[in-house]
Design a protein around this motif. Structure first.
Motif, PDB file in Angstrom:
ATOM      1  N   LEU A 136       0.850  -1.181   0.000  1.00 28.35           N
ATOM      2  CA  LEU A 136       0.000   0.000   0.000  1.00 28.35           C
ATOM      3  C   LEU A 136       0.889   1.235   0.000  1.00 28.35           C
ATOM      4  CD1 LEU A 136      -2.929   1.123   0.307  1.00 28.35           C
ATOM      5  CD2 LEU A 136      -2.546   1.082   2.777  1.00 28.35           C
ATOM      6  N   TRP A 177       1.298   5.637  -1.811  1.00 31.05           N
ATOM      7  CA  TRP A 177       0.614   6.845  -2.263  1.00 31.05           C
ATOM      8  C   TRP A 177       1.527   7.646  -3.189  1.00 31.05           C
ATOM      9  CZ3 TRP A 177       2.999   6.213   2.349  1.00 31.05           C
ATOM     10  CH2 TRP A 177       3.925   7.171   2.746  1.00 31.05           C
ATOM     11  N   GLN A 186      -5.389  -1.704   3.681  1.00 31.36           N
ATOM     12  CA  GLN A 186      -5.921  -0.370   3.933  1.00 31.36           C
ATOM     13  C   GLN A 186      -6.496  -0.271   5.355  1.00 31.36           C
ATOM     14  OE1 GLN A 186      -8.128   1.630   0.639  1.00 31.36           O
ATOM     15  NE2 GLN A 186      -8.006  -0.360  -0.368  1.00 31.36           N
ATOM     16  N   THR A 223      -4.920   2.184   8.232  1.00 32.44           N
ATOM     17  CA  THR A 223      -5.833   3.225   8.725  1.00 32.44           C
ATOM     18  C   THR A 223      -6.005   3.120  10.232  1.00 32.44           C
ATOM     19  OG1 THR A 223      -7.045   3.298   6.630  1.00 32.44           O
ATOM     20  CG2 THR A 223      -8.160   4.166   8.568  1.00 32.44           C
TER      21      THR A 223
END
Length: 231
Positions: A14, A16, A43, A47
Motif C-alpha cells: 500500500l 501513495w 488499507q 488506517t
C-alpha cells in the motif's frame, strides 16, 4: 511515489503518490482498469494504526526510530567492508560525481599477469537512505566468459558468474541485471565490463556482516586470479 511496505511491513502493499492533480487523475484511471484498488485488509490495518492509534506524531516517532536503526546498520556494513578491504577514499566522477567514493583495485597475483589494464575495480558510495548498499565492479581486460549451454545470457556474463561464485560461498546478494528494465540500458555498461551488486543490511547481524565482507574480499580476489590467467 511512497510505500508503507518499507516502513511498516513488507506485506503491506500500500502506498501513495505525491503529484500534480492532473497526473493523479490519470493514475486513478489507470488503477481502475488494472489493479482496481489496493488490498482492503492492508488499507484497514494502516488506517487503524495511523488514524486511530498512532496519529501523525506517533508515525513520525516511528520513522525517526527506523532512521536511527538503519543508519546504525549501514555504518556496521561499511565498517565491516573497510575492515576486510583496504579501500581508498576519493572524489567521485561520472555517476558518482559529488560523492565520496570508496575504491579498491584487485590485481592478479599469479600467472605472471600484471598491469593497470588487468584486474577489477570495486567502488561504492555509502548510502544516505534506504536499506541497501550498491557495489560496482569493473572487469578490466578480462576475456568474455565461455558460453555454457543452458545458462541464461545474463547469468553467463562476468556479473552473473561472480554473483554465482559469491552465492556458492554463502553470500546471497543480488546482481544488477535483475533490476534492469530493458536490454537497451546495457549498451554502455555491458555486464561483461561492469557489474552491480545490491547488498541488504536490513536483516543481518554485525557478525554476519563481518563474515559477508570476508567472503566478498576472498571471492573478488579469487575471481581476479581465475580470469587473469587467461590473458
Amino acid at each position: 511515489m511512497d510505500t508503507f511496505s518499507k516502513t511498516l511491513g513488507p506485506g503491506l502493499r500500500l502506498g501513495w503518490f505525491t503529484c500534480n492533480p492532473l497526473i493523479a487523475e490519470r493514475l486513478e484511471r489507470h488503477g481502475e482498469i488494472s489493479s482496481q484498488a489496493p488490498a482492503g485488509l492492508s488499507q484497514a490495518v494502516v488506517t487503524q494504526l495511523l488514524v486511530n492509534q498512532w496519529g501523525l506524531e506517533g508515525w513520525v516517532t516511528w520513522l525517526r526510530g527506523l532512521r536511527a536503526q538503519y543508519s546504525a546498520r549501514r555504518d556496521a556494513l561499511v565498517d565491516a567492508l573497510l575492515a576486510e578491504i583496504d579501500f581508498e577514499v576519493g572524489d567521485g566522477d561520472g555517476m558518482f560525481s559529488g560523492s565520496k567514493v570508496y575504491r579498491k583495485e584487485f590485481r592478479p597475483t599469479t600467472g605472471g599477469v600484471t598491469g593497470e589494464n588487468t584486474g577489477m575495480t570495486v567502488r561504492f558510495v555509502p548510502p544516505t537512505s534506504g536499506m541497501f548498499c550498491w557495489i560496482q565492479v569493473q572487469f578490466n581486460g578480462f576475456p568474455d566468459p565461455i558460453a555454457v549451454a543452458g545458462l541464461e545470457e545474463t547469468a553467463a556474463t562476468h556479473e552473473g558468474r561472480l554473483w554465482t561464485k559469491l552465492a556458492d560461498e554463502g553470500l546471497l546478494i543480488l546482481p544488477g541485471w535483475m533490476f534492469c528494465a530493458a536490454k537497451e540500458v546495457l549498451i554502455n555498461e555491458h555486464p561483461n565490463k561492469i557489474g552491480y551488486y545490491r547488498i541488504s543490511y536490513s536483516d543481518p547481524t554485525r557478525e554476519e556482516m563481518k563474515k559477508a565482507a570476508k567472503v566478498l574480499r576472498n571471492v573478488l580476489q579469487e575471481y581476479c586470479e581465475i580470469f587473469g590467467l587467461h590473458q
